[in-house]
Enzyme design. Structure first.
Site, PDB file in Angstrom:
ATOM      1  CE  LYS A  50      -2.678  -0.704  11.459  1.00  0.00           C
ATOM      2  NZ  LYS A  50      -1.940   0.297  10.665  1.00  0.00           N
TER       3      LYS A  50
ATOM      4  CB  THR B 210      -1.049  -6.142   0.086  1.00  0.00           C
ATOM      5  OG1 THR B 210      -1.536  -6.731   1.291  1.00  0.00           O
ATOM      6  CG2 THR B 210      -1.716  -4.808  -0.141  1.00  0.00           C
TER       7      THR B 210
ATOM      8  CG  ASP C 101      13.129   0.584  13.094  1.00  0.00           C
ATOM      9  OD1 ASP C 101      11.936   0.926  13.210  1.00  0.00           O
ATOM     10  OD2 ASP C 101      13.619  -0.413  13.658  1.00  0.00           O
TER      11      ASP C 101
ATOM     12  CE  LYS D 269       2.618 -17.246  18.041  1.00  0.00           C
ATOM     13  NZ  LYS D 269       2.402 -18.459  17.263  1.00  0.00           N
TER      14      LYS D 269
ATOM     15  CE1 TYR E 289      -2.102  -4.199  11.688  1.00  0.00           C
ATOM     16  CE2 TYR E 289      -4.408  -4.839  11.648  1.00  0.00           C
ATOM     17  CZ  TYR E 289      -3.320  -4.251  11.033  1.00  0.00           C
ATOM     18  OH  TYR E 289      -3.447  -3.715   9.776  1.00  0.00           O
TER      19      TYR E 289
ATOM     20  CB  ILE F  45      -0.955  -0.027   1.222  1.00  0.00           C
ATOM     21  CG1 ILE F  45      -1.952  -1.189   1.061  1.00  0.00           C
ATOM     22  CG2 ILE F  45      -1.686   1.287   1.380  1.00  0.00           C
ATOM     23  CD1 ILE F  45      -2.836  -1.455   2.280  1.00  0.00           C
TER      24      ILE F  45
ATOM     25  CG  ASN G 194      -1.207 -19.301  22.536  1.00  0.00           C
ATOM     26  OD1 ASN G 194      -0.985 -19.888  23.593  1.00  0.00           O
ATOM     27  ND2 ASN G 194      -2.097 -19.708  21.658  1.00  0.00           N
TER      28      ASN G 194
HETATM   29  P1  NAD Z   1       3.278  -4.420   4.043  1.00  0.00           P
HETATM   30  O1  NAD Z   1       3.770  -5.311   5.121  1.00  0.00           O
HETATM   31  O2  NAD Z   1       3.293  -4.926   2.641  1.00  0.00           O
HETATM   32  O3  NAD Z   1       4.050  -3.025   4.075  1.00  0.00           O
HETATM   33  C1  NAD Z   1       4.355  -2.363   5.273  1.00  0.00           C
HETATM   34  C2  NAD Z   1       5.650  -1.605   5.074  1.00  0.00           C
HETATM   35  O4  NAD Z   1       5.954  -0.931   6.288  1.00  0.00           O
HETATM   36  C3  NAD Z   1       6.821  -2.533   4.728  1.00  0.00           C
HETATM   37  O5  NAD Z   1       7.509  -2.034   3.616  1.00  0.00           O
HETATM   38  C4  NAD Z   1       7.655  -2.491   5.987  1.00  0.00           C
HETATM   39  O6  NAD Z   1       9.045  -2.675   5.756  1.00  0.00           O
HETATM   40  C5  NAD Z   1       7.352  -1.100   6.520  1.00  0.00           C
HETATM   41  N1  NAD Z   1       7.667  -1.004   7.942  1.00  0.00           N
HETATM   42  C6  NAD Z   1       7.324  -1.891   8.912  1.00  0.00           C
HETATM   43  N2  NAD Z   1       7.867  -1.510  10.081  1.00  0.00           N
HETATM   44  C7  NAD Z   1       8.562  -0.374   9.844  1.00  0.00           C
HETATM   45  C8  NAD Z   1       9.354   0.469  10.658  1.00  0.00           C
HETATM   46  N3  NAD Z   1       9.551   0.209  11.951  1.00  0.00           N
HETATM   47  N4  NAD Z   1       9.930   1.549  10.094  1.00  0.00           N
HETATM   48  C9  NAD Z   1       9.751   1.826   8.782  1.00  0.00           C
HETATM   49  N5  NAD Z   1       9.020   1.047   7.960  1.00  0.00           N
HETATM   50  C10 NAD Z   1       8.429  -0.038   8.484  1.00  0.00           C
HETATM   51  O7  NAD Z   1       1.793  -4.009   4.484  1.00  0.00           O
HETATM   52  P2  NAD Z   1       0.611  -3.363   3.628  1.00  0.00           P
HETATM   53  O8  NAD Z   1      -0.407  -4.416   3.402  1.00  0.00           O
HETATM   54  O9  NAD Z   1       1.104  -2.571   2.488  1.00  0.00           O
HETATM   55  O10 NAD Z   1       0.001  -2.394   4.750  1.00  0.00           O
HETATM   56  C11 NAD Z   1       0.285  -1.013   4.844  1.00  0.00           C
HETATM   57  C12 NAD Z   1      -0.544  -0.432   5.977  1.00  0.00           C
HETATM   58  O11 NAD Z   1      -1.938  -0.719   5.758  1.00  0.00           O
HETATM   59  C13 NAD Z   1      -0.203  -1.014   7.341  1.00  0.00           C
HETATM   60  O12 NAD Z   1      -0.295  -0.002   8.316  1.00  0.00           O
HETATM   61  C14 NAD Z   1      -1.297  -2.052   7.546  1.00  0.00           C
HETATM   62  O13 NAD Z   1      -1.507  -2.307   8.904  1.00  0.00           O
HETATM   63  C15 NAD Z   1      -2.470  -1.361   6.903  1.00  0.00           C
HETATM   64  N6  NAD Z   1      -3.558  -2.252   6.466  1.00  0.00           N
HETATM   65  C16 NAD Z   1      -3.380  -3.161   5.461  1.00  0.00           C
HETATM   66  C17 NAD Z   1      -4.463  -3.959   5.069  1.00  0.00           C
HETATM   67  C18 NAD Z   1      -4.350  -4.963   3.950  1.00  0.00           C
HETATM   68  O14 NAD Z   1      -5.367  -5.606   3.609  1.00  0.00           O
HETATM   69  N7  NAD Z   1      -3.210  -5.135   3.305  1.00  0.00           N
HETATM   70  C19 NAD Z   1      -5.681  -3.846   5.721  1.00  0.00           C
HETATM   71  C20 NAD Z   1      -5.815  -2.921   6.738  1.00  0.00           C
HETATM   72  C21 NAD Z   1      -4.746  -2.113   7.099  1.00  0.00           C
END
Ligand code: NAD
Length: 469
Positions: free
Chosen positions: A379, A410, A284, A317, A375, A242, A321
């Site tokens: 959120k 994704t 990070d 988890k 999580y 995303i 757990n």
């Molecule tokens: P993803 O895991 O593909 O991408 C997340 C990115 O964040 C990764 O590139 C990761 O390296 C980066 N990241 C993680 N920890 C980090 C840190 N400490 N510092 C810097 N970068 C960091 O996930 P996604 O599916 O693209 O999700 C993006 C956002 O959307 C997230 O916040 C996720 O919780 C939220 N989200 C996704 C979905 C879905 O269906 N994919 C649904 C609801 C919410």
């Protein structure tokens, strides 16, 4: 990840099989392509008694080049639209519907008593079968908390039930939203309608949006095709998924993008940044030094206009757990660190006046989810942060909003077991998962200079998921 059932159900054979077996028949959604008009088809205008927004709407439809027609209950529309040079006329006759339309827009701002709801019945009863696939329905009202009598607040609150039901009934990729427009926010309608009436909002449905008086400077984009021209936009977690889609849409809309991700994701980060002509920042965000590092980077850039907190992690988890470090890691990255970064950026002046903060929540934070206490807490906390910080940041001319994605195609959702993935995909009014671009378009709407009337909002990008509805 591709949805092969969507392709099958729309093939000649697949559509016959699906219809014989009573299987869902999701429609490929129309998505925005640069150069397209906002609405591809006419808009049918309706209104209840004493509607307040019709003059403002006429101006917006003129500005976006939309062709309008008027329901029989709104004869005054011609007198408002014609002087602006708009070709318009009455839709249908007393007993026959008129042409098919791409959008229905109903001004319910004048409703003060539930006894007046017949006006809604007449309009939507007449028009329900006349909306084209991937059409749009907008109901405009007044926020119940701003109403002066309990009866007015009651009927305005009632609009939510109508809108959410319309979104379920109309199907065929048609979305329906309720927009509460505050008095004095009429000039904020254009930005909202440009998003909510267009294919940019393909996977947003059954949402309630509050448009308030502008926060900070009001500056409509000089070029609506590049609303973020000249803006510096930080996107966290931008190396994939995303986040990469958000960076891409921001760059398409004219922004200078700063793509951030963890040092371990450097290769993907560099690839995205290079493709978009963006900067790459390996950091990070969960580390203790991140807030100051971001302040330094922003000040070096002369300040940032938009910060998108997209980076997020899951460590699923059941709570019984779950090890403590998994709890801490998720709450830190998804929530606490964002609070610290916002505070540091604002206190240092590294965010410009008129800046936008856009956060990414999740429907897990609204509905809760098995195995996701950490999580879902993080959120839901994002929603709390947006709602509590909105009035505080408004004093500095900064807006803060969140999107809450549902099932988005994704790498994260591709890893979900097949049966759960299929359920997540289909259990919504669109019968399919959303694309990363759908989340990105919604974030770009919040980020736009035209969105100074949007703050404290949480908009789900979930195709009206049944979860948490
Ligand atoms: P993803 O895991 O593909 O991408 C997340 C990115 O964040 C990764 O590139 C990761 O390296 C980066 N990241 C993680 N920890 C980090 C840190 N400490 N510092 C810097 N970068 C960091 O996930 P996604 O599916 O693209 O999700 C993006 C956002 O959307 C997230 O916040 C996720 O919780 C939220 N989200 C996704 C979905 C879905 O269906 N994919 C649904 C609801 C919410």
């Amino acid at each position: 990840m591709s949805d092969s059932y969507l392709g099958f159900a729309n093939s000649p054979l697949g559509s016959r099989v699906a219809s014989m077996l009573g299987l869902p028949q999701p429609l490929p959604l129309e998505r925005y392509q640069p150069g397209q008009p906002v609405v591809r088809g006419s808009v049918l205008v309706g209104a209840g008694p004493d509607a307040k927004l019709l003059p403002a709407l006429a101006g917006v439809f003129k500005a976006i080049g939309a062709q309008t027609v008027a329901h029989r209950d709104v004869p005054q529309w011609m007198g408002l639209a014609n002087p602006l040079g708009m070709m318009t006329g009455r839709w249908g006759t007393d007993d026959q519907p008129g042409e098919k339309v791409k959008a229905l827009v109903f001004d319910a701002t004048g409703l003060t008593d539930s006894g007046q709801s017949d006006a809604l019945y007449r309009f939507f009863h007449d028009a329900a079968r006349s909306v084209l696939p991937c059409g749009r329905v907008l109901v405009l009202g007044r926020a119940p908390e701003s109403c002066t009598t309990p009866r007015q607040a009651t009927v305005q609150r009632a609009l939510e039930g109508l809108t959410r039901s319309l979104a379920k009934e109309l199907k065929r990729g048609i979305t329906a939203q309720l927009v509460y427009v505050a008095e004095g926010a009429e000039d904020q309608l254009e930005g909202a309608l440009r998003f909510l009436l267009s294919p940019r909002s393909a996977y947003v449905s059954a949402q309630v949006v509050r448009l308030s008086k502008p926060v900070g400077p009001v500056a409509a984009p000089q070029d609506w095709a590049q609303p973020l021209a000249g803006k510096k936009v930080l996107v966290t977690g931008a190396s994939r998924g995303i986040g990469a889609a958000i960076a891409e849409v921001m760059a398409r809309d004219g922004a200078q993008v700063i793509c951030l991700d963890v040092p371990q994701a450097q290769a993907g980060l560099d690839e995205v940044a290079q493709r978009l002509g963006a900067k790459a920042l390996a950091q990070d965000i969960g580390s203790a030094e991140a807030p100051q590092a971001l302040v330094d980077a922003a000040l070096l850039d002369g300040g940032w206009d938009v910060v998108v907190h997209n980076a997020g992690i899951t460590r699923d988890k059941t709570i019984a757990n779950m090890k403590e470090h998994l709890w801490q890691a998720v709450v830190n990255v998804n929530l606490s660190t964002q609070e610290r970064i916002n505070d540091a950026l604002v206190a240092s002046g590294a965010l410009k006046t008129g800046a936008r903060i856009v956060c990414v929540s999740s429907i897990s934070g609204i509905a809760g989810n098995l195995g996701q206490t950490n999580y879902a807490l993080s959120k839901a906390g994002v929603i709390g942060m947006v709602q509590s910080m909105a009035p505080v940041l408004a004093e500095q001319g900064i807006t803060i909003n969140a999107v809450a994605p549902g099932f988005i195609e994704t790498q994260m959702t591709a890893a979900v077991p097949f049966a759960i993935r299929e359920a997540g995909r289909r259990m919504n009014s669109m019968g399919q998962g959303g694309q990363p671009v759908d989340v990105a378009e919604t974030i770009a709407w919040f980020a736009s200079p035209a969105s100074s009337g949007l703050t404290g909002n949480v908009v789900r990008v979930c195709g009206q998921s049944l979860l948490g509805a």
